[in-house]
Each structure stands twice: as structure tokens, then as C-alpha cells.
Motif scaffolding. Structure first.
Motif, PDB file in Angstrom:
ATOM      1  N   MET A   1      32.440  31.936 -13.356  1.00 19.56           N
ATOM      2  CA  MET A   1      33.853  31.613 -13.075  1.00 19.56           C
ATOM      3  C   MET A   1      34.622  32.907 -12.792  1.00 19.56           C
ATOM      4  O   MET A   1      34.509  33.872 -13.540  1.00 19.56           O
ATOM      5  N   PRO A   2      35.419  32.927 -11.705  1.00 21.49           N
ATOM      6  CA  PRO A   2      36.252  34.118 -11.464  1.00 21.49           C
ATOM      7  C   PRO A   2      37.262  34.266 -12.600  1.00 21.49           C
ATOM      8  O   PRO A   2      37.631  33.291 -13.244  1.00 21.49           O
ATOM      9  N   GLU A   3      37.680  35.488 -12.812  1.00 17.35           N
ATOM     10  CA  GLU A   3      38.654  35.726 -13.877  1.00 17.35           C
ATOM     11  C   GLU A   3      40.041  35.313 -13.398  1.00 17.35           C
ATOM     12  O   GLU A   3      40.272  35.181 -12.205  1.00 17.35           O
ATOM     13  N   PRO A   4      40.982  35.097 -14.333  1.00 18.26           N
ATOM     14  CA  PRO A   4      42.309  34.604 -13.934  1.00 18.26           C
ATOM     15  C   PRO A   4      43.080  35.575 -13.040  1.00 18.26           C
ATOM     16  O   PRO A   4      43.972  35.177 -12.314  1.00 18.26           O
ATOM     17  N   ASN A   5      42.717  36.863 -13.105  1.00 21.91           N
ATOM     18  CA  ASN A   5      43.419  37.834 -12.259  1.00 21.91           C
ATOM     19  C   ASN A   5      42.785  37.915 -10.870  1.00 21.91           C
ATOM     20  O   ASN A   5      42.990  38.868 -10.142  1.00 21.91           O
ATOM     21  N   GLU A   6      42.003  36.896 -10.540  1.00 21.50           N
ATOM     22  CA  GLU A   6      41.238  36.956  -9.296  1.00 21.50           C
ATOM     23  C   GLU A   6      41.098  35.546  -8.721  1.00 21.50           C
ATOM     24  O   GLU A   6      40.976  34.582  -9.479  1.00 21.50           O
ATOM     25  N   TYR A   7      41.152  35.435  -7.404  1.00 22.80           N
ATOM     26  CA  TYR A   7      40.940  34.133  -6.784  1.00 22.80           C
ATOM     27  C   TYR A   7      40.254  34.319  -5.433  1.00 22.80           C
ATOM     28  O   TYR A   7      40.214  35.421  -4.881  1.00 22.80           O
ATOM     29  N   LYS A   8      39.704  33.218  -4.953  1.00 20.05           N
ATOM     30  CA  LYS A   8      38.971  33.246  -3.688  1.00 20.05           C
ATOM     31  C   LYS A   8      39.902  32.770  -2.573  1.00 20.05           C
ATOM     32  O   LYS A   8      40.662  31.817  -2.773  1.00 20.05           O
ATOM     33  N   LEU A   9      39.844  33.442  -1.430  1.00 19.17           N
ATOM     34  CA  LEU A   9      40.660  32.991  -0.301  1.00 19.17           C
ATOM     35  C   LEU A   9      40.118  31.670   0.237  1.00 19.17           C
ATOM     36  O   LEU A   9      38.903  31.457   0.291  1.00 19.17           O
ATOM     37  N   SER A  10      41.053  30.812   0.660  1.00 17.89           N
ATOM     38  CA  SER A  10      40.622  29.566   1.299  1.00 17.89           C
ATOM     39  C   SER A  10      40.346  29.840   2.781  1.00 17.89           C
ATOM     40  O   SER A  10      40.818  30.831   3.346  1.00 17.89           O
ATOM     41  N   GLN A  11      39.585  28.974   3.388  1.00 17.00           N
ATOM     42  CA  GLN A  11      39.235  29.066   4.825  1.00 17.00           C
ATOM     43  C   GLN A  11      38.568  30.397   5.180  1.00 17.00           C
ATOM     44  O   GLN A  11      38.952  31.074   6.133  1.00 17.00           O
ATOM     45  N   CYS A  12      37.568  30.762   4.358  1.00 19.69           N
ATOM     46  CA  CYS A  12      36.823  31.995   4.638  1.00 19.69           C
ATOM     47  C   CYS A  12      35.928  31.803   5.855  1.00 19.69           C
ATOM     48  O   CYS A  12      35.581  30.677   6.207  1.00 19.69           O
TER      49      CYS A  12
END
Length: 324
Positions: free
Chosen positions: A1-12
Motif C-alpha cells: 500500500m502506498p503511504e498517505p503522503n503519496e499517491y498514484k497519478l490517474s490515467q498513466c
């Protein structure tokens, strides 16, 4: 799981990510080029893709010129300028082989492209038009703008330092201090030197001033190596990005790790969690508050099943990026 200070961009992108680049004065807009032949602009605050344009073939690099114009190049050999306001594109010129690197030099107001045709070309963004072509000893693999100088890394482990205001001669010719192929070069924000990485889990910290006492300070270190069943696995170091405020830098390797280093004090500040696959590109935002991380399989082991290509946006803290 990514950490809360990090997110994945949508539409990669749905193929390998070749470059992630923040704009010159922004921590909001990120440019991403891909082997799927696209260049995408993301608003990372809203996590949306704002615009996308394509080349006929895979794109190997891209950069911002200013807030509203981007440049990109790749296998179709053409350097393209895109106007983000009007959604119009211009073919600025071409190389005789794929374009590997595209950078903007604000000090001299020039776009620089480096190609496997063994040349670097300069482009005047005001026209836009070609402002000169300069032979290099081998294929250009990487280049970095350092103030009004240009540092070029070629396939034969050569490093050339050029003065962008006077390209009549090469200012310095060097051999890489690493004995394996050069993968990436990036320059210190304080313009005193550069960091060079190789395919063999090593990074070199170099200084531009040729005087012997300054050259004594250069060094190299091992990184991106993992012990697996007692055997050391060594990975290419694919990506480097500098923190503009602290002069520290991040490296990304094919081991899926991102490390942050204090180059002056020769120590690692931190290591993030392991990403799903190779780190293909890294970019700190202008103010150093955010790091864009491209996790993208680079076919180090040939064709095989691999995790999806993704760009992670990580908020970084002074604790992770500031010299201790």
C-alpha cells in the motif's frame, strides 16, 4: 500500500515511462513522456491529465520551455513544440537518429536536444528554429544543463562540458570515473558540479572546476544493490533528480528503490519503500516539496510479465531531503 503522503497519478501511460519533468516554476504541472508515443500534462494537485499529444513513435524525453510551451523528441527523430494554451504543435526540426534527451537552458534561453546520431543541437525557442549542430564523440545518452554550461554523457563513457554561449570548442573532455556505461547525468543546483550514474549500481559526484584541489573532492559510491540469498544483485541507476533548495539528490534504480543523498557530506539521508518495478525517471518539483517517481519496467530481463507503468507523487519533508 502506498503511504498517505503519496499517491498514484490517474490515467498513466500504458507503456514504459521515459521521463517525468516538472515545469520551471511549478509544483503543480508535470510532463510525462512514454514509449506509448504520448506526452501527457498532469495537474498533480487535482490528479487529472490536463492534455495529451502524440508523436508517431515512442517519445524518449520532454521538457517545459515555459508555463505554456513544451518540447519533446524520440524515435520519430523530430523535435516537437507543443503550445498548451492553443493545443497546437510545431515540428521544430529533426535529427538523423532518435532524439534521446531534451532540456531547456533558461540562462541562455535555448532548447538542447541530444541524439543517437552523435550530435547535440540547439534550438531558439523564439522562432522556434535550429541554432546550431555540434558533433559528439558517440551517441548521446544523457545531458544536463548547468547554468550556461552543458554536460553531455555519451555511449563511450565520455563526458563533455560545453559553454552554451560559445559552442566553438569543447570546454572540457573527460572520461567517466565509472567503468560501466553512463545512464544519467544531472547537475548540482549550485552549478559547481554534477552527479553521474552507471548501469552498474554506482554513482559519481564530480566537480567542474578543473583545479587539482577541487578535483580531489570527487568520489564515487555503490548503491542500488541488494543481497538475495547471500549473493549481491547489482542494478542500473536510471534516474537522478536534485532538490533545488538543499542541493541534495534522489537516485532511482532498477531495484525499485529511491534513495536520497547528501552529496557534500557523502551520506544517504533516507530510502523510500520499494516500488513495484524499476525506477525509470525522477523529478523534484521547483520548490522541492514533491517528488515525481516513474515506476516502469525497463526490460532489463527482456520480455516478461511486469507491473503496470505508474507515476507516484510523493510529498517530501525537510527531514528526508535536508542535509543533517
Amino acid at each position: 500500500m502506498p503511504e498517505p503522503n503519496e499517491y498514484k497519478l490517474s490515467q498513466c501511460p500504458d507503456d514504459g515511462i521515459s521521463a517525468v519533468k516538472f515545469g520551471p516554476n511549478t509544483s503543480q504541472f508535470l510532463l510525462v513522456s512514454s514509449w506509448d508515443s504520448s506526452v501527457r500534462l498532469y495537474d498533480i494537485n487535482a490528479n487529472i491529465m490536463r492534455t495529451k499529444y502524440t508523436h508517431p513513435e515512442p517519445v524518449l524525453d520532454c521538457c517545459f520551455h515555459d508555463q505554456t510551451h513544451t518540447y519533446s523528441g524520440g524515435f520519430d527523430r523530430n523535435l516537437k513544440m507543443f503550445d498548451l494554451n492553443s493545443n497546437t504543435e510545431t515540428n521544430v526540426g529533426s535529427h538523423d537518429a532518435p532524439i534521446r534527451c531534451v532540456e531547456f537552458c533558461p540562462e541562455v534561453n535555448v532548447i538542447v536536444s541530444g541524439s543517437w546520431d552523435q550530435t547535440v543541437k540547439l534550438w531558439d525557442p523564439r522562432a522556434p528554429c535550429n541554432a546550431g549542430s555540434f558533433s559528439q564523440p558517440d551517441k548521446v545518452y544523457t545531458l544536463a544543463v548547468c547554468g550556461d554550461r552543458l554536460i553531455v554523457g555519451t555511449s563511450g563513457r565520455k563526458v563533455l562540458v560545453w559553454d552554451l554561449r560559445n559552442m566553438g570548442y569543447v570546454q572540457q573532455r573527460r572520461d567517466s570515473s565509472l567503468k560501466y556505461q553512463t545512464r544519467c547525468i544531472r547537475s548540482f543546483p549550485n552549478k559547481q558540479g554534477y552527479v553521474l550514474s552507471s548501469i552498474e549500481g554506482r554513482v559519481a559526484v564530480e566537480y567542474l572546476d578543473p583545479s587539482p584541489e577541487i578535483q580531489k573532492r570527487k568520489y564515487a559510491f555503490k548503491c542500488h544493490r541488494l543481497k538475495v540469498d547471500g549473493v549481491e544483485q547489482i542494478y542500473p541507476v536510471n534516474a537522478i533528480s536534485f532538490h533545488s533548495v538543499h542541493n541534495t539528490f534522489a537516485t532511482g534504480g532498477s531495484d525499485g528503490f529511491v534513495n536520497i543523498w547528501d552529496g557534500f557530506n557523502k551520506k544517504r539521508l533516507c530510502q523510500f519503500h520499494r516500488y513495484p518495478t524499476s525506477i525509470a525517471s525522477l523529478s523534484f518539483s521547483h520548490d522541492g516539496s514533491v517528488l515525481a517517481i516513474a515506476s516502469s519496467y525497463m526490460y532489463e530481463l527482456g520480455e516478461q510479465e511486469h507491473p503496470e507503468d505508474a507515476v507516484y507523487i510523493r510529498k517530501v519533508t525537510d527531514q528526508e531531503t535536508k542535509p543533517k
